[in-house]
Design a protein around this motif. Structure first.
Motif, PDB file in Angstrom:
ATOM      1  N   PHE A 135       0.798  -1.085   0.032  1.00  0.00           N
ATOM      2  CA  PHE A 135       0.018   0.069   0.081  1.00  0.00           C
ATOM      3  C   PHE A 135       0.772   1.255  -0.022  1.00  0.00           C
ATOM      4  N   PHE A 136       1.841   1.050   1.090  1.00  0.00           N
ATOM      5  CA  PHE A 136       2.963   2.154   0.650  1.00  0.00           C
ATOM      6  C   PHE A 136       3.482   2.495  -0.371  1.00  0.00           C
ATOM      7  N   GLY A 137       3.680   1.504  -1.439  1.00  0.00           N
ATOM      8  CA  GLY A 137       4.274   1.291  -2.573  1.00  0.00           C
ATOM      9  C   GLY A 137       3.629   2.301  -3.399  1.00  0.00           C
ATOM     10  N   GLY A 138       2.212   2.133  -3.163  1.00  0.00           N
ATOM     11  CA  GLY A 138       1.120   3.032  -4.222  1.00  0.00           C
ATOM     12  C   GLY A 138       1.169   4.380  -3.794  1.00  0.00           C
ATOM     13  N   ALA A 139       1.195   4.536  -2.318  1.00  0.00           N
ATOM     14  CA  ALA A 139       1.477   5.996  -1.833  1.00  0.00           C
ATOM     15  C   ALA A 139       2.764   6.780  -2.466  1.00  0.00           C
ATOM     16  N   VAL A 140       3.964   5.979  -2.356  1.00  0.00           N
ATOM     17  CA  VAL A 140       5.109   6.598  -2.732  1.00  0.00           C
ATOM     18  C   VAL A 140       4.855   7.009  -4.407  1.00  0.00           C
ATOM     19  N   GLY A 141       4.332   6.328  -5.181  1.00  0.00           N
ATOM     20  CA  GLY A 141       4.044   6.573  -6.755  1.00  0.00           C
ATOM     21  C   GLY A 141       3.351   7.969  -6.615  1.00  0.00           C
ATOM     22  N   LYS A 142       2.111   7.842  -6.123  1.00  0.00           N
ATOM     23  CA  LYS A 142       1.081   9.138  -6.072  1.00  0.00           C
ATOM     24  C   LYS A 142       1.646  10.086  -5.384  1.00  0.00           C
ATOM     25  N   SER A 143       2.248  10.187  -4.379  1.00  0.00           N
ATOM     26  CA  SER A 143       2.586  11.172  -3.485  1.00  0.00           C
ATOM     27  C   SER A 143       4.086  11.636  -3.529  1.00  0.00           C
ATOM     28  N   GLY A 144       4.625  11.063  -4.599  1.00  0.00           N
ATOM     29  CA  GLY A 144       6.123  11.791  -4.930  1.00  0.00           C
ATOM     30  C   GLY A 144       7.077  11.351  -4.071  1.00  0.00           C
ATOM     31  N   GLN A 145       7.032  10.087  -3.503  1.00  0.00           N
ATOM     32  CA  GLN A 145       8.157  10.149  -2.373  1.00  0.00           C
ATOM     33  C   GLN A 145       9.344   9.318  -3.414  1.00  0.00           C
ATOM     34  N   PHE A 146      10.453   9.559  -2.676  1.00  0.00           N
ATOM     35  CA  PHE A 146      11.635   9.074  -3.344  1.00  0.00           C
ATOM     36  C   PHE A 146      11.550   7.398  -3.481  1.00  0.00           C
ATOM     37  N   PRO A 147      11.920   6.782  -4.474  1.00  0.00           N
ATOM     38  CA  PRO A 147      12.425   7.057  -5.832  1.00  0.00           C
ATOM     39  C   PRO A 147      11.192   7.361  -7.077  1.00  0.00           C
ATOM     40  N   LEU A 148      10.105   7.390  -6.384  1.00  0.00           N
ATOM     41  CA  LEU A 148       8.975   7.727  -7.619  1.00  0.00           C
ATOM     42  C   LEU A 148       8.565   8.988  -7.905  1.00  0.00           C
ATOM     43  N   HIS A 149       9.376  10.187  -7.329  1.00  0.00           N
ATOM     44  CA  HIS A 149       9.096  11.346  -7.276  1.00  0.00           C
ATOM     45  C   HIS A 149       9.479  12.023  -8.511  1.00  0.00           C
TER      46      HIS A 149
END
Length: 673
Positions: A241-255
């Protein structure tokens, strides 16, 4: 006469902007300003409904609004308006409304106005649907709609190659996180199906949040062996779930998609970076917080990655020369703070949700204001390169004043222990103080140190933007004029909120949102779940040493002074520092070579060329098989052709010999049997 409660109209909140999308899409070209009045009226109505529901809920936070309807099998469609959803609905509708009003002036000369307002209406409707979802599957569907709308809006000016490329980059990068999110949902469904032994009672909707939360102990008891380590299923699910949030909310490295998203209209940047898409990931983690706090180690990952993202993006913000790119990296950095705020729930429990969402709301106000001020400058002077500006405050006083207010709020100026301070001061500083408690209770001080350094860099880069843009002498003959009232009025409203909202609501807001998980829909024992996850909750924020309370303000003032000395008084010659011969500047300006690594190397060299090599190898393998079959067939035909002599005696001899051989074989077989 039947009385209708305001909560019964909650379904209209996303439905009205969705209807506005349809009407504007088909009728917008025939109406003034591309039919802007339709989405403005729809979103204004949604805002009024959201505000009234929030005010009613403030009186009794435990009585939340739930409406659920069977969809198919064990799945449902439904809405949930609890304290968390209520404040998000009010913020999204209000900020989106101001952006739409502002867009009337900003997009007045664009020939595709109707398409713009139709897409922004659908974007708003998708985000509102996401917030209202009472189950994880419906939330995911709305999540994907948000992604599609962002693709359309980032690539709004698709005639520009840069815009088309940025849209594809955003869509593909966020798909990585979306696949992880979907994998988490699949594992969650599989585990819940096992818990019910494959038999779901009638009226039980397996993916609804109350059902998921009710079975957290069983999910936590399931384990998987990964590389010789026993890992709880709930840890795996929450990390996905957090991986999905990393992509949508621009966290490293999917920012990496966020800075390039600036290729769309500035109003789109404001909508994406302040009110809609990037807040979806934070909302997902907040909505499923009971799962996160019951999952061993997950909140530690959230805290560390959030703190790293905050400082990582801030280092790039101090060297950017494009107005919108500075603000883009600022967004990534502040999203890191929001994730850090959720991560420190490992130390302060459900209070972390209120703290993080409070910063999300305040950030929506001052970041929307920053982007709209930038749009006002770009609209008036025709450039977004700060090196070509200077002295803009003289020709755009309202824009300058409101952007300075937004900068003060972003940097977090205020007096600790009082109600005097900007909105950003009350929310961001609370997260930093929470990070101190997190370090004190766990011995993990890295998130706190990173958050303090990021606060210093935040103050430097935002006041660098202010001094380079609005003060000093003009560096080019850009002309310029103050924007129309349709643009400056929304700026003024947002400026008031960036100044006063935090001080007026800080005490009540946190308590209100922290009550999200104790009501007539879900009633979770957060301390018990924290014990299940192996976390030890500490005291509440507000009991830190005096120096810790003042430290965020100290670094904010220090950043302002540094920016003033360098870019205001020019006491430092930046020519030696801002040079390609300076390896640090070169590294930051080239954004740590992320494009070279992610786009050129990983995407092109590894994925594209690797896939091409694999397909080419398979194709060559098929060619060999096809050629071999062809050669064998041809050689067999050539051999058999030699028997085709056309002489009847030869054929008769072959038939007699064949029949004789067949008789001999039958006799041998019969004797054996």
């Amino acid at each position: 006469m039947v009385k209708m409660a305001i909560g019964d109209l909650a379904f209209l909140i996303p439905l009205l902007p969705a209807l506005a999308f349809v009407l504007t899409f088909f009728l917008g070209k025939k109406l003034p300003n591309g039919g802007a009045i339709i989405p403005i009226a729809a979103i204004a109505t949604s805002f009024v409904i959201s505000l009234l529901i929030t005010l009613n809920l403030l009186q009794n936070p435990g009585e939340v609004i739930t409406q659920s309807y069977s969809w198919f099998a064990m799945f449902n469609l439904g809405i949930l308006v609890d304290p968390l959803a209520a404040v998000m609905l009010t913020m999204v509708t209000f900020v989106s409304l101001l952006i739409h009003i502002y867009s009337v002036g900003y997009m007045s000369h664009d020939r595709s106005q109707s398409r713009y307002f139709a897409e922004t209406a659908l974007f708003t409707a998708s985000m509102l649907s996401l917030i209202l979802s009472d189950n994880i599957l419906q939330l995911f569907i709305s999540w994907e709609l948000v992604g599609v709308c962002s693709y359309l809006l980032i690539g709004f000016w698709y005639q520009k190659p840069a815009a088309a490329t940025a849209a594809k980059k955003a869509f593909l990068t966020t798909r990585i996180g979306d696949v992880m999110f979907l994998a988490g949902i699949v594992i969650l469904f599989s585990d819940l199906f096992k818990i019910f032994n494959g038999t779901i009672p009638d009226g039980v909707f397996i993916m609804r949040f109350d059902e998921i939360f009710a079975h957290i102990p069983e999910l936590a008891a399931m384990n998987a062996n990964i590389l010789g380590m026993e890992v709880s299923h709930i840890t795996i699910i929450t990390l996905l779930f957090f991986g999905g949030a990393v992509g949508k909310s621009g966290q490293f490295p999917l920012h990496v998609w966020l800075p390039d998203a600036m290729e769309g209209p500035t109003t789109v940047s404001a909508l994406i970076h302040a009110a809609t898409m990037v807040t979806a990931g934070v909302y997902l983690v907040a909505r499923t917080f009971p799962m996160f706090i019951a999952a061993p180690d997950t909140l530690l990952v959230v805290a560390y990655l959030g703190a790293f993202t905050a400082i990582f993006a801030a280092t790039m913000g101090i060297v950017m020369n494009d107005l919108k790119r500075v603000l883009a990296y600022s967004t990534i950095s502040q999203l890191g703070y929001m994730m850090l705020g959720l991560g420190i729930g490992a130390a302060i429990g459900a209070e972390a949700v209120g703290m993080s969402i409070f910063h999300l709301i305040n950030h929506a106000f001052f970041k929307a204001l920053l982007f709209l001020c930038a749009g006002s400058v770009i609209h008036a002077v025709g450039t977004h390169d700060m090196r070509q500006l200077g002295g803009v405050a003289k020709v755009m006083p309202i824009t300058a004043a409101t952007m300075i207010i937004a900068a003060l709020s972003l940097a977090g100026f205020g007096i600790p222990g009082t109600i005097f301070g900007t909105s950003g001061f009350f929310s961001k500083d609370a997260i930093i103080e929470g990070a101190y408690l997190f370090g004190e209770s766990s011995g993990m001080w890295i998130p706190y140190v990173l958050s303090i350094v990021a606060a210093l860099l935040t103050s430097i880069y935002i006041f660098r933007l202010i001094f380079m843009t609005f003060f000093g002498k003009p560096r080019t003959d850009y002309g310029g004029h103050e924007s129309h009232a349709s643009m400056t009025i929304p700026l003024s409203i947002l400026a008031l909120l960036a100044l006063f909202f935090g001080g007026l609501t800080s005490r009540r807001f946190n308590d209100f949102v922290s009550e999200t998980f104790g009501n007539n829909f879900v009633n979770m024992n957060i301390p018990e779940l924290a014990e299940m996850g192996g976390y030890h909750l500490a005291a509440h924020v507000g009991h830190e040493p005096v120096l810790i309370l003042w430290m965020p303000l100290i670094v904010a003032v220090a950043g302002l002074l540094i920016a003033y000395l360098i870019y205001g008084l020019k006491v430092v010659n930046m020519d030696n520092l801002v040079s390609r011969n300076n390896p640090v500047y070169k590294l930051l300006y080239n954004r740590y070579y992320q494009n070279a690594i992610f786009t050129d190397f990983i995407s092109v060299k590894i994925i594209y060329e690797g896939f091409a090599f694999a397909v080419r190898s398979i194709d060559r393998g098929f060619d060999w098989v096809v050629n071999w079959i062809s050669d064998v067939t041809i050689e067999t035909g050539d051999s058999l052709r030699q028997f085709q002599t056309g002489v009847i005696q030869t054929y008769a001899t072959a038939v007699v010999a064949g029949v004789g051989l067949l008789i001999v074989l039958i006799k041998v077989i019969m004797e054996v049997i």
